[in-house]
Design an enzyme around this catalytic site. Structure first.
Site, mmCIF file in Angstrom:
data_model
loop_
_atom_site.group_PDB
_atom_site.id
_atom_site.type_symbol
_atom_site.label_atom_id
_atom_site.label_comp_id
_atom_site.label_asym_id
_atom_site.label_seq_id
_atom_site.Cartn_x
_atom_site.Cartn_y
_atom_site.Cartn_z
ATOM 1 N N TRP A 222 -147.997 48.545 10.918
ATOM 2 C CA TRP A 222 -148.783 47.810 9.914
ATOM 3 C C TRP A 222 -148.525 48.356 8.522
ATOM 4 C CZ3 TRP A 222 -149.521 43.653 12.249
ATOM 5 C CH2 TRP A 222 -149.937 43.596 13.570
ATOM 6 N N ASP B 114 -156.241 49.571 4.790
ATOM 7 C CA ASP B 114 -156.280 48.615 5.890
ATOM 8 C C ASP B 114 -157.129 49.245 6.994
ATOM 9 O OD1 ASP B 114 -155.877 47.005 8.085
ATOM 10 O OD2 ASP B 114 -153.685 47.136 8.071
ATOM 11 N N LYS C 286 -160.741 43.112 15.608
ATOM 12 C CA LYS C 286 -160.770 44.342 16.389
ATOM 13 C C LYS C 286 -162.189 44.885 16.490
ATOM 14 C CE LYS C 286 -156.157 44.318 15.850
ATOM 15 N NZ LYS C 286 -155.275 44.154 14.685
HETATM 16 C C1 LIG Z 1 -154.139 43.947 14.015
HETATM 17 C C2 LIG Z 1 -153.852 44.651 12.752
HETATM 18 C C3 LIG Z 1 -153.262 44.018 11.641
HETATM 19 C C4 LIG Z 1 -152.814 42.575 11.698
HETATM 20 O O1 LIG Z 1 -153.900 41.746 11.589
HETATM 21 P P1 LIG Z 1 -153.746 40.146 11.500
HETATM 22 O O2 LIG Z 1 -155.160 39.727 11.325
HETATM 23 O O3 LIG Z 1 -153.119 39.710 12.790
HETATM 24 O O4 LIG Z 1 -152.885 39.823 10.340
HETATM 25 C C5 LIG Z 1 -153.068 44.744 10.495
HETATM 26 N N1 LIG Z 1 -153.430 46.028 10.413
HETATM 27 C C6 LIG Z 1 -154.002 46.687 11.448
HETATM 28 C C7 LIG Z 1 -154.379 48.124 11.296
HETATM 29 C C8 LIG Z 1 -154.223 46.014 12.649
HETATM 30 O O5 LIG Z 1 -154.788 46.659 13.679
#
Ligand SMILES: *Cc1c(COP(=O)(O)O)cnc(C)c1O
Length: 352
Positions: free
Chosen positions: A101, A168, A192
């Protein structure tokens, strides 16, 4: 049989949240209408948006310097939106490269300005969090991925820098307390740890906006979404509603301090068994780097992988397979995962 949902995402939600979410599909707010078929400008949904934002503010203790928005596009859209809204072509931002990511965020940010990779753990398939790297002065922001969902690492000590952190937090938002004064932007895809797929929460320190020279299309301009309270266009109504229910649940658990304690206890239960049991090995060597959300491990003997997966399945343990870039197993034990379900997995390991 009751299934224990260890999915990395979209992931487990509290059972009570699922019940309330189902009810609202049939009849929402006593309207005789489903939440799926009402206006995003109706009083009933306006209340939902306001409560969701106010729960976010309360749980994270946010002051009015921050805007809170709920938009679509996933965390992946934030990879470019953060840079597009904050970084001029002649400015530099620092990025910590701790996995897939982060790497994607770096690639997108380079479209908009100078990107300096401060440190990377790519040399060891991202199985640690870099430490002790120098951070230069004068960066517009420093970007981190707080929890690396795929590899099972998590930042425990935030980087020491005067620059605001852009984080993030898709896979550990609302799982622990945060020193908010360090953060300029926090973004998280909901699927998540806070709701279903389809909505992304972004928390933005407002004074960072309006400092880029480029023209921004309205839909990509954070200021527009803040000003319009997430209703510049139709927001993801139902995902926002389920986020509100989840945040109410987090608050009822005792807020982030309580959540943090519960998450530590759950992770300890599982990591202790991985350490104790000679049949298993954690893929993250340094305990300080181990994620409290995604626990990655392998069997000591490759030949044990398939039989263990079978044994886990037979006990109702679902979605334990590790990400293809790591292999082995990944037990995602987000906020909503009850400690009883972690115990089921631990018991399978003990009996194996
Ligand atoms: C799952 C995830 C993403 C991607 O998320 P999307 O909503 O599918 O774009 C980005 N960063 C982290 C840390 C993730 O766990």
């Amino acid at each position: 049989m009751k299934m224990h949902n260890f999915s990395a995402g979209p992931a487990i939600l509290p059972a009570t949240v699922l019940e309330q979410a189902a009810d609202a599909v049939r009849d929402f707010d006593g309207l005789g209408l489903s939440i799926l078929e009402i206006s995003h400008r109706s009083p009933s949904f306006t209340k939902v948006l306001a409560e969701t934002e106010s729960l976010v503010r309360e749980l994270l203790d946010l002051n009015d310097d921050y805007g809170v928005i709920f938009i679509s596009g996933g965390a992946s859209a934030e990879f470019f939106l953060t840079a597009m809204n904050l970084l001029n072509e002649d400015e530099r931002a620092g990025y910590l490269d701790t996995g897939t990511w982060s790497t994607k965020a770096i690639k997108e940010a380079k479209l908009f300005g100078g990107v300096e990779v401060l440190a990377s753990s790519k040399d060891k398939n991202f199985n640690y969090i870099p430490k002790g790297y120098p951070i230069p002065q004068g960066l517009k922001y420093v970007h981190v991925t707080s929890n690396n969902t795929i590899y099972g690492t998590q930042i425990k000590d935030w980087p020491e820098t005067d620059a605001p952190l852009v984080a993030d937090m898709s896979s550990d938002i609302f799982s622990r307390r945060l020193p908010m004064e360090k953060f300029g932007i926090i973004y998280a895809g909901a699927q998540k740890n806070m709701g279903p797929a389809g909505v992304t929460m972004v928390i933005i320190r407002k004074d960072l906006l309006g400092t880029v020279k480029r023209a921004l299309p309205s839909m990509l301009d954070y200021r527009v979404h803040i000003e319009k309270g997430s209703t510049f266009n139709t927001p993801p109504v139902y995902p926002i509603y389920v986020c509100m229910l989840t945040l109410r649940w987090v608050k009822a658990q005792g807020g982030l301090e309580a959540m943090e304690k519960i998450n530590e206890a759950k992770a300890k239960l599982l990591y202790d068994e991985i350490e104790r049991n000679p049949k298993f090995k954690c893929t993250i060597p340094d305990p300080i780097d181990r994620s409290l959300m995604n626990v990655t491990f392998v069997t000591t003997e490759e030949a044990d992988t398939a039989p263990f997966m079978e044994a886990a399945k037979a006990a109702g343990v679902d979605a334990l397979k590790g990400h293809r870039s790591v292999g082995g197993f990944r037990a995602s034990i987000y906020n909503a995962m009850p400690i009883e379900s972690v115990q089921v997995l631990v018991d399978v390991m003990k009996g194996f």
